[in-house]
Design an enzyme around this catalytic site. Structure first.
Site, PDB file in Angstrom:
ATOM      1  N   HIS A   1      31.274  31.456  58.557  1.00  0.00           N
ATOM      2  CA  HIS A   1      31.767  32.836  58.728  1.00  0.00           C
ATOM      3  C   HIS A   1      33.240  32.934  58.347  1.00  0.00           C
ATOM      4  O   HIS A   1      33.949  33.830  58.802  1.00  0.00           O
ATOM      5  CB  HIS A   1      31.622  33.325  60.191  1.00  0.00           C
ATOM      6  CG  HIS A   1      30.221  33.453  60.677  1.00  0.00           C
ATOM      7  ND1 HIS A   1      29.831  33.010  61.911  1.00  0.00           N
ATOM      8  CD2 HIS A   1      29.118  34.003  60.104  1.00  0.00           C
ATOM      9  CE1 HIS A   1      28.536  33.262  62.091  1.00  0.00           C
ATOM     10  NE2 HIS A   1      28.083  33.860  60.998  1.00  0.00           N
TER      11      HIS A   1
ATOM     12  N   GLU B   1      32.808  41.499  55.253  1.00  0.00           N
ATOM     13  CA  GLU B   1      32.663  40.305  54.417  1.00  0.00           C
ATOM     14  C   GLU B   1      32.476  40.689  52.957  1.00  0.00           C
ATOM     15  O   GLU B   1      32.987  40.015  52.063  1.00  0.00           O
ATOM     16  CB  GLU B   1      31.455  39.481  54.897  1.00  0.00           C
ATOM     17  CG  GLU B   1      31.693  38.781  56.221  1.00  0.00           C
ATOM     18  CD  GLU B   1      30.405  38.281  56.870  1.00  0.00           C
ATOM     19  OE1 GLU B   1      29.610  39.121  57.337  1.00  0.00           O
ATOM     20  OE2 GLU B   1      30.200  37.063  56.917  1.00  0.00           O
TER      21      GLU B   1
ATOM     22  N   ARG C   1      19.842  30.864  67.863  1.00  0.00           N
ATOM     23  CA  ARG C   1      20.334  29.473  67.844  1.00  0.00           C
ATOM     24  C   ARG C   1      20.974  29.115  69.182  1.00  0.00           C
ATOM     25  O   ARG C   1      21.654  29.944  69.787  1.00  0.00           O
ATOM     26  CB  ARG C   1      21.364  29.292  66.719  1.00  0.00           C
ATOM     27  CG  ARG C   1      20.767  29.414  65.337  1.00  0.00           C
ATOM     28  CD  ARG C   1      21.820  29.406  64.242  1.00  0.00           C
ATOM     29  NE  ARG C   1      21.706  30.593  63.411  1.00  0.00           N
ATOM     30  CZ  ARG C   1      22.634  31.045  62.576  1.00  0.00           C
ATOM     31  NH1 ARG C   1      23.779  30.389  62.450  1.00  0.00           N
ATOM     32  NH2 ARG C   1      22.433  32.131  61.870  1.00  0.00           N
TER      33      ARG C   1
ATOM     34  N   GLU D   1      31.478  44.300  67.653  1.00  0.00           N
ATOM     35  CA  GLU D   1      31.982  45.643  67.357  1.00  0.00           C
ATOM     36  C   GLU D   1      31.323  46.716  68.220  1.00  0.00           C
ATOM     37  O   GLU D   1      31.921  47.763  68.464  1.00  0.00           O
ATOM     38  CB  GLU D   1      31.738  45.978  65.870  1.00  0.00           C
ATOM     39  CG  GLU D   1      32.613  45.181  64.929  1.00  0.00           C
ATOM     40  CD  GLU D   1      32.125  45.226  63.477  1.00  0.00           C
ATOM     41  OE1 GLU D   1      31.554  46.262  63.073  1.00  0.00           O
ATOM     42  OE2 GLU D   1      32.323  44.226  62.765  1.00  0.00           O
TER      43      GLU D   1
ATOM     44  N   ARG E   1      28.052  35.357  48.450  1.00  0.00           N
ATOM     45  CA  ARG E   1      28.380  34.609  49.654  1.00  0.00           C
ATOM     46  C   ARG E   1      27.584  33.310  49.604  1.00  0.00           C
ATOM     47  O   ARG E   1      26.365  33.322  49.477  1.00  0.00           O
ATOM     48  CB  ARG E   1      27.983  35.392  50.907  1.00  0.00           C
ATOM     49  CG  ARG E   1      28.215  34.587  52.176  1.00  0.00           C
ATOM     50  CD  ARG E   1      27.648  35.287  53.392  1.00  0.00           C
ATOM     51  NE  ARG E   1      27.916  34.527  54.598  1.00  0.00           N
ATOM     52  CZ  ARG E   1      27.145  34.553  55.685  1.00  0.00           C
ATOM     53  NH1 ARG E   1      26.069  35.317  55.714  1.00  0.00           N
ATOM     54  NH2 ARG E   1      27.446  33.836  56.736  1.00  0.00           N
TER      55      ARG E   1
ATOM     56  N   ASN F   1      25.059  39.093  49.643  1.00  0.00           N
ATOM     57  CA  ASN F   1      25.187  38.311  50.871  1.00  0.00           C
ATOM     58  C   ASN F   1      23.761  38.034  51.351  1.00  0.00           C
ATOM     59  O   ASN F   1      23.167  38.830  52.054  1.00  0.00           O
ATOM     60  CB  ASN F   1      25.997  39.119  51.894  1.00  0.00           C
ATOM     61  CG  ASN F   1      26.106  38.420  53.244  1.00  0.00           C
ATOM     62  OD1 ASN F   1      25.475  37.409  53.504  1.00  0.00           O
ATOM     63  ND2 ASN F   1      26.926  39.002  54.120  1.00  0.00           N
TER      64      ASN F   1
HETATM   65  N1  LIG Z   1      25.054  48.940  69.574  1.00  0.00           N
HETATM   66  C1  LIG Z   1      24.842  47.629  69.680  1.00  0.00           C
HETATM   67  N2  LIG Z   1      24.894  47.025  70.880  1.00  0.00           N
HETATM   68  C2  LIG Z   1      24.661  45.708  70.995  1.00  0.00           C
HETATM   69  N3  LIG Z   1      24.407  44.900  69.979  1.00  0.00           N
HETATM   70  C3  LIG Z   1      24.344  45.435  68.754  1.00  0.00           C
HETATM   71  C4  LIG Z   1      24.571  46.817  68.534  1.00  0.00           C
HETATM   72  N4  LIG Z   1      24.454  47.071  67.208  1.00  0.00           N
HETATM   73  C5  LIG Z   1      24.162  45.872  66.622  1.00  0.00           C
HETATM   74  N5  LIG Z   1      24.104  44.896  67.547  1.00  0.00           N
HETATM   75  C6  LIG Z   1      23.797  43.472  67.365  1.00  0.00           C
HETATM   76  O1  LIG Z   1      24.345  42.996  66.154  1.00  0.00           O
HETATM   77  C7  LIG Z   1      23.470  41.989  65.617  1.00  0.00           C
HETATM   78  C8  LIG Z   1      23.632  41.920  64.126  1.00  0.00           C
HETATM   79  O2  LIG Z   1      24.978  41.725  63.808  1.00  0.00           O
HETATM   80  P1  LIG Z   1      25.433  41.532  62.287  1.00  0.00           P
HETATM   81  O3  LIG Z   1      26.878  41.265  62.301  1.00  0.00           O
HETATM   82  O4  LIG Z   1      24.924  42.642  61.464  1.00  0.00           O
HETATM   83  O5  LIG Z   1      24.633  40.210  61.996  1.00  0.00           O
HETATM   84  P2  LIG Z   1      24.362  39.360  60.697  1.00  0.00           P
HETATM   85  O6  LIG Z   1      25.411  39.740  59.677  1.00  0.00           O
HETATM   86  O7  LIG Z   1      24.526  37.958  61.194  1.00  0.00           O
HETATM   87  O8  LIG Z   1      22.980  39.690  60.272  1.00  0.00           O
HETATM   88  C9  LIG Z   1      22.082  42.419  66.041  1.00  0.00           C
HETATM   89  O9  LIG Z   1      21.299  41.310  66.333  1.00  0.00           O
HETATM   90  C10 LIG Z   1      22.326  43.234  67.293  1.00  0.00           C
HETATM   91  O10 LIG Z   1      21.975  42.445  68.400  1.00  0.00           O
HETATM   92  C1  LIG Z   2      26.679  30.973  58.848  1.00  0.00           C
HETATM   93  C2  LIG Z   2      25.894  31.954  59.633  1.00  0.00           C
HETATM   94  O1  LIG Z   2      25.565  31.710  60.771  1.00  0.00           O
HETATM   95  O2  LIG Z   2      25.620  33.120  59.037  1.00  0.00           O
HETATM   96  P1  LIG Z   2      24.789  34.344  59.627  1.00  0.00           P
HETATM   97  O3  LIG Z   2      25.517  34.801  60.835  1.00  0.00           O
HETATM   98  O4  LIG Z   2      24.791  35.324  58.506  1.00  0.00           O
HETATM   99  O5  LIG Z   2      23.425  33.796  59.962  1.00  0.00           O
HETATM  100 MG   LIG Z   3      26.919  38.441  59.258  1.00  0.00          MG
END
Ligand SMILES: Nc1ncnc2c1ncn2[C@@H]1O[C@H](COP(=O)(O)OP(=O)(O)O)[C@@H](O)[C@H]1O
Ligand SMILES: CC(=O)OP(=O)(O)O
Ligand SMILES: [Mg+2]
Length: 401
Positions: A183, A387, A244, A336, A94, A10
């Protein structure tokens, strides 16, 4: 012995998440993450669950995605879980943008790879990294099927009138301008898991999924089928995200170009990389925003309020789209983990049948769970997304089914 391992890659704009799974029992053999690719402070965190070897960490610059993937391959090999294993059945990738052509998992050949490459302009932050992942994995194991699982696929069921932008139809057709949505793997997995949590079949329930990670999107899922989602031509439309902007008046762009003297590339970078929470208050990580807001920092409080206000608007809009809502579900890093975001997003929506049980909302758990009071008209839930497992399942089914 039939090969039953699937490696899932991913790749994001500056990170690679990966998992090696054994699909015979859906167990995870190794998991890891490379982050801050291209910076001096890159970090590779690897955990070989199969050997019980414990977490390992590598710090120091990793220049690009190719270097990152090679480092991942080396870590796996060091645990005897390398890509050279005869037990490897497939690699699942992905791929963020599948355009109108790809609406199901697809085995990657030269022609498919060329098509994914041609979609780079529609997902400039994501598809280039996905292409590199495919190239590196293919070079390491040309004999093993590489499968693309598209973020856009689950949204292909959106009705035409939802996918269409209200612009000149010929221009839209000529340049493939329409709403695609992203997503999708997460929205599909989480909407199904929510039905299970409610003790129902996916066909029986209408669900609003709020995927709140770095990128964030909402979807309306009627009876297991996606009917609306907040991201559009690219992953820029919709909710406020880490970096964004989400929705804005398109005339902001004309104004910045004509009056602000900015180039298209500068505006692209502004809206994709320097906006959202980061743009409004200087932090893109919701944990930092919450901490600062708690200390009374005005910019952080306002950024939080804007983030939550946008979420509320989408919950209301998708309630109208669905007519009847059985559950609103929060997922991904913010959804979450950030109880204050869930609380603020649902506050004041009693008229829509939404309410929270504050104790349940405050609880921390990795399991799918309800956070609405017993007997609530609309369930509110937290369902961790996966995912990687979903990509592995779709990949394995395609190569063995
Ligand atoms: N305990 C928490 N409280 C608030 N936000 C959190 C916490 N743990 C993670 N995050 C948020 O989750 C975001 C990342 O989410 P994630 O689903 O892993 O993102 P991605 O897959 O898009 O990289 C981080 O930018 C952070 O802000
Ligand atoms: C499509 C997309 O926004 O993916 P990510 O949240 O991983 O940046
Ligand atoms: Mg993600």
């Amino acid at each position: 012995m039939t090969a039953s391992r699937v490696l899932v890659l991913n790749s994001g704009s500056s990170s690679v998440k990966y998992q090696l799974l054994d699909m015979a029992d859906r167990s995870r053999l190794a998991v890891g993450l490379v982050e801050r690719i291209g910076e001096e402070t890159s970090r590779l965190a690897h955990e070989p669950l199969a050997t019980g070897g414990g977490k390992r960490e590598q710090l120091g610059p990793i220049a690009d995605h190719e270097a990152a993937l090679k480092a991942v391959a080396a870590e796996l090999a060091a645990d005897g879980l390398g890509l050279d294993s005869p037990e490897l059945a497939a690699v699942g990738h992905r791929v963020v943008h599948g355009g109108t052509r790809f609406t199901a998992p697809t085995v990657i050949d030269d022609e498919v790879l060329a098509e994914i490459r041609s979609l780079v302009p529609l997902a400039p932050l994501h598809n280039p990294a996905n292409v590199t992942g495919i190239e590196v994995a293919r070079a390491l194991r040309p004999d093993v099927p590489q499968v693309a699982v598209f973020d856009t696929a689950f949204h292909a069921t959106m009705p035409d009138h939802v996918a269409q932008y209200a612009i000149d139809a010929e221009v839209a057709e000529r340049w493939s301008v329409r709403r695609y949505g992203f997503h999708g793997t997460s929205h599909a997995y989480v909407s199904r898991a929510t039905a299970r949590l409610l003790g129902k079949e996916p066909q029986e329930v209408n669900v609003i999924v709020l995927h709140l990670g770095n990128g964030a999107s909402a979807s309306a899922v009627r009876g297991g089928v996606c009917v609306e989602t907040s991201m559009g031509l690219t992953p820029l439309e919709g909710l406020v995200m880490g970096t964004r902007s989400g929705d804005l008046d398109p005339a902001v762009i004309f104004h910045l170009a004509r009056v602000g003297g900015m180039s298209v590339d500068e505006i692209d970078s502004l809206l994709n990389k320097k906006s959202g929470l980061l743009g409004m208050c200087g932090d893109n990580d919701m944990r930092e925003v919450l901490r600062r807001a708690g200390e009374g920092d005005e910019a952080a409080r306002r950024a939080f309020a804007t983030y939550v206000h946008r979420l509320k608007k989408y919950i209301g809009a998708y309630t109208a789209v669905l007519g009847r809502v059985d559950a609103v579900v929060f997922t991904a890093g913010v959804g979450e983990n950030a109880a204050p975001v869930r609380e603020a997003a649902v506050a004041g929506l009693e008229g829509l049948g939404l309410a929270l049980d504050p104790r349940a909302n405050a609880e921390r758990s990795g399991e799918p769970r309800l956070i609405s009071p017993a007997g609530a008209r609309v369930a509110v839930a937290v369902v961790p997304t996966d995912e990687e497992l979903e990509i592995a399942a779709q990949t394995y089914e395609l190569v063995t089914g």
